[in-house]
Write a protein that holds these residues in place. Structure first.
Motif, PDB file in Angstrom:
ATOM      1  N   ILE A  31       0.828  -1.210   0.000  1.00 30.97           N
ATOM      2  CA  ILE A  31       0.000   0.000   0.000  1.00 30.97           C
ATOM      3  C   ILE A  31       0.861   1.257   0.000  1.00 30.97           C
ATOM      4  N   TYR A  32       2.035   1.191   0.610  1.00 29.13           N
ATOM      5  CA  TYR A  32       2.937   2.341   0.554  1.00 29.13           C
ATOM      6  C   TYR A  32       3.269   2.675  -0.901  1.00 29.13           C
ATOM      7  N   ALA A  33       3.196   3.955  -1.247  1.00 24.36           N
ATOM      8  CA  ALA A  33       3.409   4.475  -2.600  1.00 24.36           C
ATOM      9  C   ALA A  33       2.241   4.154  -3.527  1.00 24.36           C
ATOM     10  N   GLY A  34       1.217   3.488  -2.984  1.00 20.16           N
ATOM     11  CA  GLY A  34      -0.034   3.318  -3.703  1.00 20.16           C
ATOM     12  C   GLY A  34      -0.942   4.507  -3.461  1.00 20.16           C
ATOM     13  N   SER A  35      -2.243   4.256  -3.316  1.00 19.12           N
ATOM     14  CA  SER A  35      -3.170   5.377  -3.233  1.00 19.12           C
ATOM     15  C   SER A  35      -4.429   5.000  -2.458  1.00 19.12           C
ATOM     16  N   ILE A  36      -4.921   5.945  -1.674  1.00 19.34           N
ATOM     17  CA  ILE A  36      -6.205   5.844  -0.986  1.00 19.34           C
ATOM     18  C   ILE A  36      -7.077   6.994  -1.464  1.00 19.34           C
ATOM     19  N   GLY A  37      -8.351   6.711  -1.693  1.00 22.47           N
ATOM     20  CA  GLY A  37      -9.242   7.778  -2.125  1.00 22.47           C
ATOM     21  C   GLY A  37     -10.643   7.277  -2.350  1.00 22.47           C
ATOM     22  N   TYR A  38     -11.357   7.945  -3.231  1.00 20.35           N
ATOM     23  CA  TYR A  38     -12.755   7.584  -3.452  1.00 20.35           C
ATOM     24  C   TYR A  38     -13.171   7.908  -4.878  1.00 20.35           C
ATOM     25  N   PHE A  39     -14.179   7.173  -5.335  1.00 23.62           N
ATOM     26  CA  PHE A  39     -14.934   7.508  -6.542  1.00 23.62           C
ATOM     27  C   PHE A  39     -16.288   8.032  -6.098  1.00 23.62           C
ATOM     28  N   ASP A  40     -16.695   9.148  -6.642  1.00 22.36           N
ATOM     29  CA  ASP A  40     -18.044   9.690  -6.438  1.00 22.36           C
ATOM     30  C   ASP A  40     -18.803   9.446  -7.740  1.00 22.36           C
ATOM     31  N   THR A  41     -19.518   8.322  -7.797  1.00 23.82           N
ATOM     32  CA  THR A  41     -20.203   7.965  -9.044  1.00 23.82           C
ATOM     33  C   THR A  41     -21.474   8.771  -9.250  1.00 23.82           C
ATOM     34  N   VAL A  42     -21.902   9.519  -8.235  1.00 21.00           N
ATOM     35  CA  VAL A  42     -23.048  10.422  -8.409  1.00 21.00           C
ATOM     36  C   VAL A  42     -22.664  11.573  -9.335  1.00 21.00           C
ATOM     37  N   HIS A  43     -21.481  12.160  -9.098  1.00 22.82           N
ATOM     38  CA  HIS A  43     -21.047  13.335  -9.843  1.00 22.82           C
ATOM     39  C   HIS A  43     -19.945  13.026 -10.860  1.00 22.82           C
ATOM     40  N   ASP A  44     -19.607  11.738 -10.999  1.00 27.25           N
ATOM     41  CA  ASP A  44     -18.567  11.331 -11.943  1.00 27.25           C
ATOM     42  C   ASP A  44     -17.243  12.017 -11.611  1.00 27.25           C
ATOM     43  N   GLU A  45     -16.824  11.926 -10.340  1.00 24.53           N
ATOM     44  CA  GLU A  45     -15.587  12.540  -9.880  1.00 24.53           C
ATOM     45  C   GLU A  45     -14.820  11.549  -9.004  1.00 24.53           C
ATOM     46  N   PHE A  46     -13.558  11.867  -8.734  1.00 25.63           N
ATOM     47  CA  PHE A  46     -12.764  11.055  -7.816  1.00 25.63           C
ATOM     48  C   PHE A  46     -11.620  11.887  -7.271  1.00 25.63           C
ATOM     49  N   ASP A  47     -10.991  11.384  -6.213  1.00 26.11           N
ATOM     50  CA  ASP A  47      -9.843  12.062  -5.611  1.00 26.11           C
ATOM     51  C   ASP A  47      -9.026  11.013  -4.859  1.00 26.11           C
ATOM     52  N   PHE A  48      -7.712  10.934  -5.165  1.00 23.81           N
ATOM     53  CA  PHE A  48      -6.834   9.934  -4.561  1.00 23.81           C
ATOM     54  C   PHE A  48      -5.528  10.577  -4.098  1.00 23.81           C
ATOM     55  N   ASN A  49      -5.058  10.129  -2.947  1.00 24.97           N
ATOM     56  CA  ASN A  49      -3.781  10.617  -2.445  1.00 24.97           C
ATOM     57  C   ASN A  49      -2.650   9.691  -2.865  1.00 24.97           C
ATOM     58  N   VAL A  50      -1.434  10.030  -2.435  1.00 27.92           N
ATOM     59  CA  VAL A  50      -0.285   9.140  -2.530  1.00 27.92           C
ATOM     60  C   VAL A  50       0.013   8.671  -1.112  1.00 27.92           C
ATOM     61  N   VAL A  51       0.123   7.372  -0.914  1.00 31.98           N
ATOM     62  CA  VAL A  51       0.320   6.843   0.439  1.00 31.98           C
ATOM     63  C   VAL A  51       1.783   7.000   0.833  1.00 31.98           C
ATOM     64  N   ILE A  52       2.076   8.148   1.450  1.00 30.15           N
ATOM     65  CA  ILE A  52       3.372   8.420   2.058  1.00 30.15           C
ATOM     66  C   ILE A  52       3.117   8.919   3.476  1.00 30.15           C
ATOM     67  N   ARG A  53       4.191   8.991   4.282  1.00 31.71           N
ATOM     68  CA  ARG A  53       4.088   9.403   5.696  1.00 31.71           C
ATOM     69  C   ARG A  53       2.968   8.619   6.386  1.00 31.71           C
ATOM     70  N   SER A  54       2.942   7.320   6.147  1.00 28.91           N
ATOM     71  CA  SER A  54       1.792   6.498   6.544  1.00 28.91           C
ATOM     72  C   SER A  54       2.246   5.224   7.246  1.00 28.91           C
ATOM     73  N   LEU A  55       1.480   4.822   8.249  1.00 31.67           N
ATOM     74  CA  LEU A  55       1.693   3.567   8.966  1.00 31.67           C
ATOM     75  C   LEU A  55       0.743   2.502   8.438  1.00 31.67           C
ATOM     76  N   LEU A  56       1.241   1.308   8.214  1.00 34.58           N
ATOM     77  CA  LEU A  56       0.443   0.158   7.811  1.00 34.58           C
ATOM     78  C   LEU A  56       0.558  -0.888   8.915  1.00 34.58           C
ATOM     79  N   TYR A  57      -0.564  -1.508   9.262  1.00 35.41           N
ATOM     80  CA  TYR A  57      -0.584  -2.382  10.441  1.00 35.41           C
ATOM     81  C   TYR A  57      -1.450  -3.597  10.184  1.00 35.41           C
ATOM     82  N   ASN A  58      -0.862  -4.775  10.371  1.00 35.95           N
ATOM     83  CA  ASN A  58      -1.610  -6.020  10.374  1.00 35.95           C
ATOM     84  C   ASN A  58      -1.784  -6.419  11.837  1.00 35.95           C
ATOM     85  N   LYS A  59      -2.967  -6.155  12.373  1.00 29.91           N
ATOM     86  CA  LYS A  59      -3.210  -6.377  13.802  1.00 29.91           C
ATOM     87  C   LYS A  59      -3.140  -7.868  14.154  1.00 29.91           C
TER      88      LYS A  59
END
Length: 428
Positions: free
Chosen positions: A357-385
């Motif tokens: 997931i690091y250097a990948g992306s988190i975000g969303y698709f808004d299929t109501v308005h045909d829009e989206f927004d995604f970040n770059v996964v940096i400065r981020s902690l990943l955890y397998n509990k």
């Protein structure tokens, strides 16, 4: 049937903390927080989505499957994440690094409950929004407990320097111009509260693309300052970061550091290379003649660092689907290098662990308005509990002009907020 209701808030921050703890009962949580830094392309101050009504989870044929999933749910807010290693599906690449975290390559879901904050109002979309508002209001925020983790570096300093020199040898041979070389920091047998860690990280390092994501026993706690790609009203927007400097101790020192960044041939050259890469990526999805770098070398100052950010925009060609726009530009050029494919091949050869997931992306698709927004996964902690394994990466651009000691120290600077959130330092 979902309906929407809104209420006035006395304290937005306290309510969103309560909402996060209340959401812990669900296996799926997505929370995006702009920390009051939303720009002209941002749609939300804060938005939370929980409890999957429908979901998409895949490790292969991801982009085609995701496109089909979005077409089935055309009037929804659909959050999710994409692994960096989807590069292997886009290009003829392989990832040989070991994967301790075991996240899926992609996951998206249609939420049963969506909560949006706007100013002093909270909007809740659910079957019974009033009951949810009351439940969140009655939630008690638990007392913060000490966090004790043993963080280690995957590479020693000498191992980092060896990898750095290997990259520079590729540059001198003309194989590549720039590579974003990354290293992992990790903790085994880590027992932490993801909600508490995220709260601390966001307090220490508030950023415009901060996010918290839970999928079962997998957690992402992100303080990302970087937008990968957004679509708004038919326009595509990418804002790569290349150029990092520490904050000064006062305003005068900050001004001097910013001036030095803008005079730095190295920082400017790194930024230009990635701007050109992103422009090239976007041409595959753009109406001809619409790709342009609308803002170059802007310095944005965050609590921990100054960043050099450029903005590239274009008009999306009507025949290109949103998922194909992502496919045509993924992963973010700021996390690869240039040329892109050769840089990714070199990173695969040198880096000790799968980025996931690091250097990948988190975000969303808004299929109501045909829009989206995604970040770059940096400065981020990943955890397998379940495995009690906690991980984060940092990286930086290696060019012919780069200095190994400087780049190594930049990696540590980027790690500082995460380490502070964990209440620890590196074990040599």
């Amino acid at each position: 049937m979902r309906i929407e209701s809104f209420a006035l808030l006395d304290s937005k921050d306290k309510f969103h903390q309560k909402a996060l703890h209340w959401s812990g009962q669900f296996d799926e949580i997505s929370f995006f927080n702009s920390n009051g830094m939303s720009d002209q392309w941002g749609k939300f101050e804060q938005v939370m989505a929980v409890k999957a009504l429908h979901s998409f989870r895949a490790n292969q044929n991801v982009f085609d499957g995701l496109d089909a999933f979005l077409k089935l749910h055309r009037s929804e807010f659909i959050p999710g994440f994409l692994s960096y290693d989807l590069k292997n599906e886009i290009e003829e690449l392989q990832t040989t690094g070991k994967d301790e975290l075991e996240f899926p390559e992609a996951y998206f879901f249609v939420p049963a409950i969506t909560i949006r904050w706007t100013g002093d109002q909270v909007h809740i979309e659910a079957e019974d929004p009033v009951a949810i508002y009351q439940a969140i209001s009655d939630t008690q925020i638990p007392e913060a407990l000490p966090i004790a983790v043993h963080v280690q570096s995957r590479w020693t300093k000498s191992e980092y320097t060896e990898a750095f020199e290997n990259v520079q040898a590729h540059i001198q041979r003309g194989d590549i111009y720039e590579v974003n070389l990354c290293q992992e920091f990790f903790a085994e047998n880590a027992d932490v509260s993801p909600f508490e860690v995220y709260h601390r990280l966001n307090s220490i390092s508030p950023t415009p693309f901060s996010s918290f994501f839970k999928l079962g026993h997998h957690f992402i706690m992100s303080a990302s300052p970087e937008r990968f790609l957004a679509k708004q009203r038919g326009k595509l927007i990418s804002q790569p970061i290349k150029g990092t400097a520490k904050r000064g101790t006062n305003a005068i020192e900050d001004q001097e550091i910013i001036a030095d960044m803008l005079r730095s041939k190295k920082e400017i050259a790194e930024n230009v290379m990635i701007v050109d890469l992103v422009r090239n990526d976007l041409t595959r999805s753009a109406l001809p003649g619409t790709v342009e770098a609308t803002r170059l070398f802007e310095i944005q100052s965050f609590k921990q660092v100054h960043q050099m950010i450029s903005t590239i925009t274009c008009v999306q060609a009507p025949h290109v689907a949103n998922v194909d726009v992502i496919r045509n530009t993924f992963p973010a050029g700021s996390m690869t290098g240039a040329p892109k494919i050769a840089a990714m091949q070199i990173c695969d050869q040198l880096e000790a662990r799968k980025r996931g997931i690091y250097a990948g992306s988190i975000g969303y698709f808004d299929t109501v308005h045909d829009e989206f927004d995604f970040n770059v996964v940096i400065r981020s902690l990943l955890y397998n509990k379940q495995k009690r394994y906690l991980s984060f990466h940092t990286g930086g651009a290696v060019t012919n002009q780069a200095d190994a000691e400087h780049e190594y120290q930049e990696c540590l600077l980027k790690a500082s907020a995460v380490l502070k959130a964990l209440g620890t330092s590196l074990d040599d």
